[in-house]
Every structure is written in structure tokens, then in C-alpha cells.
Scaffold this motif. Structure first.
Motif, PDB file in Angstrom:
ATOM      1  N   GLU A 167       0.832  -1.207   0.000  1.00 42.82           N
ATOM      2  CA  GLU A 167       0.000   0.000   0.000  1.00 42.82           C
ATOM      3  C   GLU A 167       0.868   1.259   0.000  1.00 42.82           C
ATOM      4  OE1 GLU A 167      -3.311   0.418  -0.274  1.00 42.82           O
ATOM      5  OE2 GLU A 167      -3.350  -1.724  -0.714  1.00 42.82           O
ATOM      6  N   LEU A 168       1.939   1.223   0.797  1.00 39.00           N
ATOM      7  CA  LEU A 168       2.846   2.371   0.843  1.00 39.00           C
ATOM      8  C   LEU A 168       3.508   2.609  -0.511  1.00 39.00           C
ATOM      9  CD1 LEU A 168       4.549   1.900   4.325  1.00 39.00           C
ATOM     10  CD2 LEU A 168       2.974   3.719   3.663  1.00 39.00           C
ATOM     11  N   LYS A 169       3.858   1.510  -1.194  1.00 39.76           N
ATOM     12  CA  LYS A 169       4.460   1.646  -2.522  1.00 39.76           C
ATOM     13  C   LYS A 169       3.491   2.295  -3.500  1.00 39.76           C
ATOM     14  CE  LYS A 169       7.805  -2.167  -2.359  1.00 39.76           C
ATOM     15  NZ  LYS A 169       8.149  -3.505  -2.898  1.00 39.76           N
ATOM     16  N   LYS A 170       2.206   1.887  -3.397  1.00 42.83           N
ATOM     17  CA  LYS A 170       1.191   2.480  -4.277  1.00 42.83           C
ATOM     18  C   LYS A 170       1.030   3.975  -3.990  1.00 42.83           C
ATOM     19  CE  LYS A 170      -1.491  -1.788  -4.834  1.00 42.83           C
ATOM     20  NZ  LYS A 170      -2.773  -2.466  -4.528  1.00 42.83           N
ATOM     21  N   LEU A 171       0.979   4.301  -2.687  1.00 43.97           N
ATOM     22  CA  LEU A 171       0.855   5.713  -2.309  1.00 43.97           C
ATOM     23  C   LEU A 171       2.071   6.509  -2.764  1.00 43.97           C
ATOM     24  CD1 LEU A 171      -0.605   5.324   1.305  1.00 43.97           C
ATOM     25  CD2 LEU A 171      -1.802   6.216  -0.697  1.00 43.97           C
ATOM     26  N   ASP A 172       3.260   5.897  -2.615  1.00 43.53           N
ATOM     27  CA  ASP A 172       4.489   6.576  -3.016  1.00 43.53           C
ATOM     28  C   ASP A 172       4.502   6.815  -4.522  1.00 43.53           C
ATOM     29  OD1 ASP A 172       7.019   7.642  -2.131  1.00 43.53           O
ATOM     30  OD2 ASP A 172       7.957   6.027  -3.262  1.00 43.53           O
ATOM     31  N   ALA A 219       1.814   7.083  -6.419  1.00 45.39           N
ATOM     32  CA  ALA A 219       0.819   8.121  -6.701  1.00 45.39           C
ATOM     33  C   ALA A 219       1.375   9.498  -6.367  1.00 45.39           C
ATOM     34  CB  ALA A 219      -0.449   7.845  -5.892  1.00 45.39           C
ATOM     35  N   LYS A 220       2.120   9.577  -5.254  1.00 44.75           N
ATOM     36  CA  LYS A 220       2.725  10.853  -4.864  1.00 44.75           C
ATOM     37  C   LYS A 220       3.742  11.322  -5.907  1.00 44.75           C
ATOM     38  CE  LYS A 220       6.241  10.773  -2.494  1.00 44.75           C
ATOM     39  NZ  LYS A 220       7.679  10.714  -2.804  1.00 44.75           N
ATOM     40  N   SER A 221       4.567  10.380  -6.375  1.00 43.32           N
ATOM     41  CA  SER A 221       5.569  10.734  -7.380  1.00 43.32           C
ATOM     42  C   SER A 221       4.906  11.197  -8.673  1.00 43.32           C
ATOM     43  CB  SER A 221       6.480   9.526  -7.663  1.00 43.32           C
ATOM     44  OG  SER A 221       7.200   9.168  -6.510  1.00 43.32           O
ATOM     45  N   GLU A 222       3.816  10.521  -9.042  1.00 45.68           N
ATOM     46  CA  GLU A 222       3.094  10.907 -10.251  1.00 45.68           C
ATOM     47  C   GLU A 222       2.505  12.314 -10.111  1.00 45.68           C
ATOM     48  OE1 GLU A 222       1.886  10.310 -14.141  1.00 45.68           O
ATOM     49  OE2 GLU A 222       3.175   9.051 -12.876  1.00 45.68           O
ATOM     50  N   PHE A 223       1.944  12.568  -8.927  1.00 44.34           N
ATOM     51  CA  PHE A 223       1.368  13.894  -8.673  1.00 44.34           C
ATOM     52  C   PHE A 223       2.451  14.973  -8.733  1.00 44.34           C
ATOM     53  CE2 PHE A 223       0.691  17.246  -5.493  1.00 44.34           C
ATOM     54  CZ  PHE A 223      -0.425  17.866  -6.045  1.00 44.34           C
ATOM     55  N   VAL A 224       3.585  14.705  -8.105  1.00 42.49           N
ATOM     56  CA  VAL A 224       4.691  15.676  -8.095  1.00 42.49           C
ATOM     57  C   VAL A 224       5.149  15.956  -9.521  1.00 42.49           C
ATOM     58  CG1 VAL A 224       7.110  15.980  -7.455  1.00 42.49           C
ATOM     59  CG2 VAL A 224       5.478  15.168  -5.764  1.00 42.49           C
ATOM     60  N   SER A 225       5.231  14.889 -10.320  1.00 41.11           N
ATOM     61  CA  SER A 225       5.678  15.060 -11.702  1.00 41.11           C
ATOM     62  C   SER A 225       4.710  15.934 -12.486  1.00 41.11           C
ATOM     63  CB  SER A 225       5.810  13.687 -12.372  1.00 41.11           C
ATOM     64  OG  SER A 225       6.181  13.824 -13.713  1.00 41.11           O
ATOM     65  N   ILE A 226       3.410  15.632 -12.362  1.00 39.85           N
ATOM     66  CA  ILE A 226       2.395  16.401 -13.096  1.00 39.85           C
ATOM     67  C   ILE A 226       2.385  17.857 -12.628  1.00 39.85           C
ATOM     68  CG2 ILE A 226      -0.093  16.646 -13.484  1.00 39.85           C
ATOM     69  CD1 ILE A 226      -0.268  13.566 -13.293  1.00 39.85           C
ATOM     70  N   ALA A 227       2.390  18.026 -11.284  1.00 40.08           N
ATOM     71  CA  ALA A 227       2.361  19.388 -10.727  1.00 40.08           C
ATOM     72  C   ALA A 227       3.597  20.171 -11.157  1.00 40.08           C
ATOM     73  CB  ALA A 227       2.286  19.317  -9.202  1.00 40.08           C
ATOM     74  N   GLY A 228       4.760  19.526 -11.151  1.00 40.93           N
ATOM     75  CA  GLY A 228       5.993  20.199 -11.549  1.00 40.93           C
ATOM     76  C   GLY A 228       5.940  20.673 -12.974  1.00 40.93           C
ATOM     77  N   HIS A 229       5.473  19.817 -13.881  1.00 43.17           N
ATOM     78  CA  HIS A 229       5.398  20.207 -15.290  1.00 43.17           C
ATOM     79  C   HIS A 229       4.383  21.332 -15.496  1.00 43.17           C
ATOM     80  CE1 HIS A 229       8.119  17.380 -17.148  1.00 43.17           C
ATOM     81  NE2 HIS A 229       7.616  16.402 -16.405  1.00 43.17           N
ATOM     82  N   GLN A 230       3.278  21.288 -14.752  1.00 38.63           N
ATOM     83  CA  GLN A 230       2.259  22.330 -14.881  1.00 38.63           C
ATOM     84  C   GLN A 230       2.757  23.677 -14.354  1.00 38.63           C
ATOM     85  OE1 GLN A 230      -0.714  22.062 -16.419  1.00 38.63           O
ATOM     86  NE2 GLN A 230      -0.151  19.968 -16.980  1.00 38.63           N
ATOM     87  N   LEU A 231       3.627  23.639 -13.332  1.00 37.64           N
ATOM     88  CA  LEU A 231       4.131  24.880 -12.740  1.00 37.64           C
ATOM     89  C   LEU A 231       5.271  25.500 -13.548  1.00 37.64           C
ATOM     90  CD1 LEU A 231       4.212  23.896  -8.959  1.00 37.64           C
ATOM     91  CD2 LEU A 231       2.790  25.680  -9.970  1.00 37.64           C
ATOM     92  N   ARG A 232       6.024  24.651 -14.241  1.00 34.61           N
ATOM     93  CA  ARG A 232       7.225  25.148 -14.906  1.00 34.61           C
ATOM     94  C   ARG A 232       6.896  26.198 -15.967  1.00 34.61           C
ATOM     95  NH1 ARG A 232      11.528  20.999 -17.338  1.00 34.61           N
ATOM     96  NH2 ARG A 232      12.414  21.134 -15.240  1.00 34.61           N
TER      97      ARG A 232
END
Length: 545
Positions: free
Chosen positions: A306-311, A313-326
Motif C-alpha cells: 500500500e505504501l508503494k502504491k501511495l508513493d 501516486a505521490k511521485s506521479e502527482f509531483v511530476s504532473i504538478a511540476g510540469h504544470q508549474l514550470r
């Protein structure tokens, strides 16, 4: 051979019958599920068969023997039907569950027909023959007996097939698969022993002492389904050993020829039971502890997944958010820079000062986004390298030029010492290594208030092969010895670094370590202590192919 007027066949039969009665009682008393009840029913019909067979061994004439054979066959006829019923409950197949009630009704309807024919006709039990010089056996077979034997075999084989098929379907159910393996092991013992009884019917002179094997197989399955985890072979081994030794002791007690021998055998039996019980309890305690550890381990494994799945999902969110902010940050920096340069007309000093602060904040956000994207790429395993022949010396010099102006504004000097001479080109990812050099020089400038930043490039021979070593020395805040080991960990920041720059995330050096190691190199830091500056080193092999 007779003991106390009972033949060995009789002893085997009555021992099996009593054991199955005890087993059935345990199933009915201790069991809470339907499979417990069905194994109790199965054990009861086996007990009926063996009890009646014991009566056969005592029969003094053919008619009495034939009567008890008919009673014994009540149990024998019910064995395959109750066994298949148990298997249907045991496997819990969803498709069969919808048809289970109909199947059970049909099964027991067929069983009733054979029971009726057995008790009211001579189609299954007809003649009896005196065999083994000790009992009347139902031989030769009556006209319907071969058909019943074929049905008995077919139902038993089909039950085993259902279990085997479910075993192949439930590949992820380790508990069920473990149960099935022991199921086959135990019932193979029981059925092989029981099947020997039919050989004498068809003229094969095999003595039916193998009935004792039924106790072993049925007891193992009974214990297994009561324990849920089926059972542990070590516990069963301890129990069987105790049972065998106790049975031997009881046998010696029964055949004692004198009072003195009887007393000795009583003591021997008591010691055997005490040692056996202690052995069983010790093994059971160890197995239960192991079972608890297995349950805990399974729970931890699930939590880890479960932690791996959450991790992820978190990495995916960070990636998407980072690209949107850049993109918007780049636009902000561009327009602010143009405004400060006067591209939109002259501006006064107050506005220029305010725009300078906006630009600084935008630069900090750009760095933060870059760090987040680096972290996302590392954790998702999406870092891709483009190893090409490149000039590491030129790359280093360009990075230094980039930081010369910011360093000068802080009153710092950046010194470059090239001890490598003309450094030959070698394979490395130029973009990633530029980020690495930028991280190291940026940190040196950021955490130094005065003095100088010394960048040195040299060639070393590590492991007999040439390596390019880049070192960046600063005169800044320094590092405590206890903090050096955790510098390159994710989100690791020293207390001094947090005070000097609250905006950092502790991702830069983590990224540096990953990239350098992926190049086959190493990175480390040295410092004499707090307030005494620090030096960061990296080495990468100078490969040409």
C-alpha cells in the motif's frame, strides 16, 4: 494370531473404529464450520464400517458374518458420498456453490438406493468365505459389487480432481494451496490403506491390517481443518510419534504376563505420555509463534504494498504538478526580466526593486520545481541517460562562468584550478552532469558569506583506471561530523543549512549522488566542522566506450 481372544485383524479394526469415533467427536465439539461437521460425518461412517468389521472378526458362523458385513457396507457405501460432500465444502468454488445443493441431493439419493439394495438384497453382499484362517470375508463379489466399486472409485477420483483443479486456480492463495498439499498427502495414506480391503473380495490374498493407515490420514485432515492453517507437519509428527509409542505401551500393558510386568508397563506408559505431551506442547508453542510471525509478516507486506502504491501516486502527482508549474513560472520570469530591462518603457527604482523581488521568488520556485521533477524521475525510475563523448573540462568552466556574477554580488570569488591539463573527452550525460556541477557550485555560493569558492578538476587513478575528479571547496557554514553521513539522503538538511536557506528541500545532493553513481562513480563530502567550510568531491570514470 490371537491376543485376549481377538485376532490382529480385530485389533486393527477396533483401534481404527475407536480412533474415528474420537475424531468425529472432536469435529462435532470443537468445529465451528461446515467442513468440520462434514469431516465429523465422514469419520463417523468410517467408524461404523470399522466397528462392524470388528464384529465380523468375532463372528463364529457365515450368517452372522454376512449380517455384520451388510452393516459394515452401510459405512463403506456412505464413504465416497460424504467425502465428495466434504470436498465441495472444502474448496468453496463459487460456480459449484450455486449447484451444490442439487449435487448433494443427487448424491445422497444414489447412496440411499445402494443402501436399500445392500440391506434388502444379496446384490452387494452374498457369500462369505473363511480367509486368512481367522475371519469370514465377503468373497467372491456379488453381482452388483463391481459396479458399486466402480462408482466408489469414480466419486473419489472426481473429488480429488476438484481439489486439484481448485489448487491450480487459486495460485495466489498460499494458505489454500498449503492445505491442498497436505490434503493429498494425508488422504493418499488413508485411501491406500482402506483400498486394500477390496483386494480380498476379488481373490487377492492381502491381509486388511492396512486399515490402521486410515487413522493417520483422517486424523491429519481433521486436525488440519480444525487448526485453520491445516497443520504443521512437525506437530503431526510429534503427535504420531507419541501415539505410536503410547499404543505400543498400551499393547504391552494388555499382554502383561505378571503383576510385576504390569506395574513396569504402567510406569513406561505414563512416562511415554508425559514426554509425548511435553514434546507436542513444545512443538506447538514454537509453531504458533511462527504462525504469528507469518501473520505479522503478511500484514507488513500488505502495508508495504500500500505504501508503494501511495508513493507511486505521490511521485506521479509531483511530476504532473511540476510540469504544470514550470511553464507559467518561465513566463513570469521572462516578462519580469523584460520589464526590468525597460522593454515596456522606463520604470522607477521602487518598481524595479519590487520586480527584482518577484524575479528572485520566481527563480526560487523554478529551483523548487526542478528539484521536485528530479525527485519524481528518480523515484519512478524514469531517469534516462544519453551517454555521449563530451568535454567535462569545458562543462565545468561554463558552470563556473554562470555563477561568477551571483558570487561577485555576494562578495565571493570563484577560483578554478585545472590540475588535469587538457582533459580528453569521455562518455557521460552532459545535461545530467551539468545539473550535478550546478548543484555543487550553487550550494557553495549559497552557504558562503565571504571568502572564496575553489573548484578543482584533476585526474585520479581509481582501481587502476583513470577517473575525472571534481571538487568544490567553500568557506561557508561547514558540516558537523555526525551530519556528513546523511547529507546525500532524500530530504536531508543540516540544522545550519536550514537556518542559512529555509527554502531548500534537501533533494539536490540526493540527485547528485544518484546521477554520479549511475555513471559508475562516487560522491562524498569532507568538513573540519561547523563554521570551517566544506569540500564536496565527485569522481566518474573516463570511459571512451
Amino acid at each position: 494370531m490371537e491376543i485376549l481372544s481377538i485376532t490382529l485383524t480385530g485389533w486393527a479394526a477396533i483401534t481404527t473404529a475407536l480412533s474415528m469415533v474420537i475424531l468425529a467427536g472432536l469435529m462435532f465439539i470443537l468445529g465451528r464450520e461446515k467442513i468440520h461437521f462434514m469431516w465429523g460425518v465422514f469419520s463417523s461412517v468410517v467408524a461404523l464400517w470399522m466397528g462392524a468389521f470388528y464384529a465380523v472378526t468375532l463372528a463364529g458362523d457365515p450368517e452372522t458374518a454376512r449380517f455384520w458385513w451388510k452393516i459394515a457396507y452401510v459405512g463403506i457405501i456412505l464413504i465416497p458420498f460424504t467425502f465428495l460432500h466434504f470436498v465441495l465444502e472444502f474448496i468453496g468454488n463459487e460456480r459449484l456453490n450455486r449447484l451444490k445443493n442439487r449435487i448433494i441431493v443427487i448424491l445422497y439419493a444414489i447412496a440411499l438406493v445402494f443402501l436399500f439394495l445392500n440391506l434388502t438384497t444379496n446384490l452387494i453382499i452374498d457369500k462369505v468365505t473363511f480367509l486368512f484362517d481367522e475371519l469370514y470375508y465377503n468373497s467372491p463379489p456379488a453381482s452388483l459389487h463391481p459396479y458399486f466399486l466402480a462408482l466408489f472409485s469414480a466419486l473419489t477420483i472426481y473429488a480429488f480432481y476438484l481439489v486439484y483443479r481448485e489448487y491450480n486456480v487459486k495460485r495466489d492463495d498460499t494458505l489454500f494451496r498449503s492445505r491442498v498439499r497436505y490434503f493429498f498427502f494425508a488422504l493418499s495414506i488413508g485411501y491406500v490403506g482402506a483400498s486394500m480391503n477390496f483386494l480380498a473380495v476379488y481373490g487377492i490374498q492381502m491381509h486388511p491390517l492396512t486399515n490402521l493407515m486410515v487413522i493417520i490420514g483422517a486424523s491429519i485432515v481433521g486436525y488440519a481443518i480444525l487448526r485453520h492453517q491445516l497443520f504443521n507437519i512437525r506437530i503431526v509428527t510429534a503427535q504420531l510419534l507419541t501415539l505410536i509409542l503410547a499404543g505400543f505401551g498400551l499393547f504391552r500393558l494388555i499382554v502383561s504376563a505378571s503383576v510385576q510386568e504390569m506395574v513396569f508397563n504402567v510406569l513406561l506408559l505414563a512416562i511415554t505420555l508425559l514426554v509425548g505431551v511435553y514434546l507436542i506442547l513444545s512443538v506447538r508453542k514454537e509453531v504458533e509463534q511462527r504462525e504469528r510471525l507469518e501473520v505479522l509478516s503478511h500484514a507488513l507486506a500488505e502495508a508495504n504494498e500500500e505504501l508503494k502504491k501511495l508513493d507511486a501516486a505521490k511521485s506521479e502527482f509531483v511530476s504532473i504538478a511540476g510540469h504544470q508549474l514550470r511553464a507559467p513560472l518561465t513566463v513570469i520570469r521572462g516578462y519580469v526580466s523584460m520589464a526590468m530591462e525597460g522593454s515596456f518603457g522606463a520604470i522607477d527604482e521602487k518598481v524595479k526593486d519590487a520586480l527584482g523581488k518577484v524575479e528572485y521568488s520566481a527563480v526560487q520556485l523554478v529551483k523548487l520545481v526542478a528539484s521536485l521533477l528530479d525527485l519524481s524521475r528518480i523515484e519512478s525510475g524514469r531517469i534516462k541517460y544519453d551517454f555521449v563523448m563530451g568535454d567535462f573540462q569545458s562543462l565545468t568552466e561554463k558552470v563556473i562562468e554562470e555563477f561568477t556574477s551571483p558570487a561577485k554580488k555576494k562578495g565571493l570569488r570563484i577560483l578554478f584550478e585545472n590540475r588535469a591539463g587538457t582533459l580528453p573527452q569521455f562518455l557521460f550525460d552532459q545535461d545530467k552532469m551539468r545539473e550535478v556541477a550546478v548543484n555543487l557550485v550553487d550550494n557553495a555560493v549559497k552557504y558562503s558569506k565571504e571568502g572564496e569558492v575553489a573548484v578543482r578538476l584533476e585526474v585520479t587513478a581509481t582501481g587502476g583506471k583513470p577517473h575525472a575528479r571534481l571538487s568544490v571547496h567553500d568557506s561557508g557554514i561547514g558540516i558537523k561530523k555526525e551530519d556528513i553521513a546523511k547529507l546525500f539522503s532524500k530530504f536531508a538538511r543540516t540544522e545550519q543549512a536550514q537556518l542559512a536557506d529555509p527554502n531548500g528541500m534537501g533533494i539536490g545532493l540526493y540527485f547528485v549522488k544518484r546521477v554520479v553513481e549511475d555513471h559508475g562513480g562516487k560522491v562524498w563530502a569532507e568538513s573540519e566542522g561547523e563554521g570551517k567550510g566544506s569540500t564536496f568531491f565527485l569522481e566518474i570514470p573516463m570511459r571512451s566506450r
